[in-house]
Design an enzyme around this catalytic site. Structure first.
Site, PDB file in Angstrom:
ATOM      1  N   ASP A  53       0.808  -1.232   0.000  1.00 42.82           N
ATOM      2  CA  ASP A  53       0.000   0.000   0.000  1.00 42.82           C
ATOM      3  C   ASP A  53       0.835   1.274   0.000  1.00 42.82           C
ATOM      4  O   ASP A  53       0.414   2.292   0.565  1.00 42.82           O
ATOM      5  CB  ASP A  53      -0.933   0.031   1.217  1.00 42.82           C
ATOM      6  CG  ASP A  53      -2.234  -0.735   0.983  1.00 42.82           C
ATOM      7  OD1 ASP A  53      -2.301  -1.510   0.022  1.00 42.82           O
ATOM      8  OD2 ASP A  53      -3.183  -0.551   1.770  1.00 42.82           O
ATOM      9  N   CYS A  80      -4.285  -5.710  -3.420  1.00 46.72           N
ATOM     10  CA  CYS A  80      -3.205  -6.579  -2.959  1.00 46.72           C
ATOM     11  C   CYS A  80      -3.089  -7.911  -3.705  1.00 46.72           C
ATOM     12  O   CYS A  80      -2.098  -8.179  -4.383  1.00 46.72           O
ATOM     13  CB  CYS A  80      -3.364  -6.841  -1.464  1.00 46.72           C
ATOM     14  SG  CYS A  80      -3.193  -5.366  -0.447  1.00 46.72           S
TER      15      CYS A  80
END
Length: 540
Positions: free
Chosen positions: A47, A85
């Site tokens: 992230d 992700c």
């Protein structure tokens, strides 16, 4: 005097002999070192939007700046195919666009570890290719969301990995709690087939533990004289943004960046799902600033890891023969376009990330303008190792760019595909945020662990758009998006880098037609056809 002179001459002859013998003994080792395959150290941060480092690298990432950026090549136009992700990590492991891997979300039925395992995608990855060609391979840290749920056992290790150090998220025993590795403490690690529980002491801090395993693996591999591939994936700087204790007090008063699209004043040209977001209030902005400081603090242990790894490589004689690659799986919004948190969109903050590479034959401190993507890691790493990638790979090696062996670049990518599939399960969780955040006794039945921090943010008053399924392309000049709802977005990135003015309703029809045609081809491309379509010249 005569005796002394003879002794001197005898001593000199002995020393010459010792030196000659030493050189003869070292000659085979030198030859072996010159012909040895290079090592690859891949560091995948979680992230990390580009601005986290770019805003002030000397202050916020000094080791990354001095050891990687200043001594390697940066790609300002590096993009991820899916800004999420699990799909992004499968892009990397398989070298495929998401429409070919079939992994589009973090959870079933369209993604996550379960689907990856069920489809047999792990049987051919960058790890299996390198291991089959003599590499020692190690995955250390985050793998895929939901690992190892539905695998034969909770100690399951995917093919291709010589060593394995990855935390559990979900296992076969539904009543067994394995902890939350995103929080950096109280997690359970699969260490080469043995489950080891970690506690809440400073020594248990996740990123430090993963770094120590990487250091040890490099030291042992160097001693064995075998080339190695390290895939180091810390959970930083993903929420809940837990810093190491030594970094908790850093950066007091620092605020999140305020670019032109922060808390965007006018969203009238954007799709309805963006227009539904109200402007952020001061309380929400204060929360964004607090989390930004936490993210910077969380980054420090990753930056320290880079320093330790470079020192380890140098101490073991491997630094000059190792490619070090640093990037992230997706970006992150912090007040951008009125979204207080999150990713998933085709906006620059979510898809355009840092990529830095240093290694043998790579120049220092250079920036290259070409478009590269996370589907390119597989073919690039196999190229570094002198191995042919499998035929199913969609990406291309960017090693020739790094080595400057194709200075004129007769063919390179002119467009990159961006994909997103709406996850109804996740949307339902967001809509029911209060219940889920307050009742997390069985979170695995409702959402993935990585979503907990976003849900917590929403509970605290944050806001994110409810994003429909879309496909998009990013050219050097434009981002063009087509949503399943029929909405479209078009931004001229050179003239409008913060994507404030959606041109889709009033752009040149010929330009829209060319973009739509290229997107239509890429959304179903496979392997060679992807590269051929990407290479077609695009004029704006």
């Amino acid at each position: 005097m005569k005796t002394s002179s003879l002794r001197t001459k005898f001593f000199v002859l002995i020393m010459i002999g010792v030196l000659l013998v030493g050189e003869l003994l070292l000659a085979p080792q030198a030859a072996l070192a010159q012909t040895s395959k290079p090592n690859i150290l891949f560091v995948l941060v979680d992230d990390m939007d580009a601005d986290t480092i770019n805003r002030n690298p000397e202050k916020y990432a000094p080791n990354i700046k001095s050891l990687l950026i200043d001594q390697g090549v940066s790609f300002p136009n590096f993009f991820v195919n899916v800004s999420l992700c699990c799909p992004s990590r499968v892009n990397t492991l398989r070298g495929q666009y998401a429409h070919n891997s079939g992994i589009l979300t973090n959870s079933r039925p369209d993604g996550g570890f379960r689907k990856t395992y069920a489809q047999g995608l792990e049987k051919e990855t960058i790890a299996t290719s390198l291991q089959a060609n003599g590499y020692q391979t190690a995955l250390i840290g985050k793998y895929l969301n939901g690992y190892p749920d539905t695998a034969p056992s909770d100690t399951y290790i995917p093919p291709g990995w010589t060593e394995w150090y990855s935390p559990m998220e979900k296992g076969k025993k539904k009543n067994k709690k394995y902890g939350n590795p995103y929080a950096q403490y109280n997690y359970t690690l699969n260490q080469n087939g043995k489950l080891v529980e970690y506690g809440d002491k400073p020594k248990d801090y996740g990123t430090d533990v993963y770094t120590s395993f990487a250091v040890d693996f490099i030291q042992r591999s160097a001693k064995d004289g075998k080339p190695f591939f390290v895939y180091l994936a810390p959970f930083n700087i993903h929420g809940p943004f837990t810093p190491a204790p030594r970094h908790e007090g850093l950066f007091p008063g620092v605020k999140a960046p305020r670019p032109d699209n922060f808390n965007e004043a006018n969203v009238s040209t954007k799709p309805q799902f963006m227009q539904k977001l109200p402007r952020l209030n001061q309380t929400q902005i204060d929360k964004i600033d607090q989390k930004y400081r936490k993210r910077l603090r969380s980054l420090q242990s990753v930056d320290e890891a880079i320093g330790k790894l470079v020192d380890t490589l140098k101490a073991n004689g491997q630094l000059d023969n190792t490619y070090i690659v640093l990037t992230s799986d997706n970006g992150f919004k912090q007040g951008i376009h009125r979204a207080s948190t999150g990713k998933l969109t085709a906006y620059e903050e979510d898809i355009r990330l840092n990529l830095v590479v240093r290694g043998p034959g790579i120049p220092d401190g250079k920036k290259l303008p070409q478009q590269v993507g996370n589907i390119d890691f597989f073919p690039t790493f196999t190229d570094m190792a002198g191995v042919e990638p499998p035929a199913f790979v969609d990406g291309r090696s960017f090693l020739p760019l790094l080595k400057r062996t194709t200075p004129n670049l007769p063919k390179w990518r002119s467009a990159f595909l961006i994909e997103h599939k709406q996850d109804p399960k996740r949307d339902a969780a967001l809509e029911n945020q209060t219940k889920l955040v307050q009742d997390l006794s069985e979170p695995e039945d409702q959402l993935e662990l990585e979503d907990l921090s976003e849900l917590q943010s929403l509970q605290e008053g944050g806001q994110v758009p409810k994003l429909p399924t879309y496909q998009a392309i990013r050219t050097q000049d434009y981002t063009y998006v087509e949503y399943k709802t029929g909405a479209k977005e078009l931004y001229n990135i050179k003239k409008d880098p913060y994507q404030l003015n959606n041109l889709a309703s009033n752009a040149d029809p010929a330009l829209l037609k060319r973009l739509a045609k290229r997107l239509n081809k890429l959304r179903t491309c496979q392997a060679d056809s992807c590269r051929a379509i990407e290479e077609q010249p695009f004029t704006s």
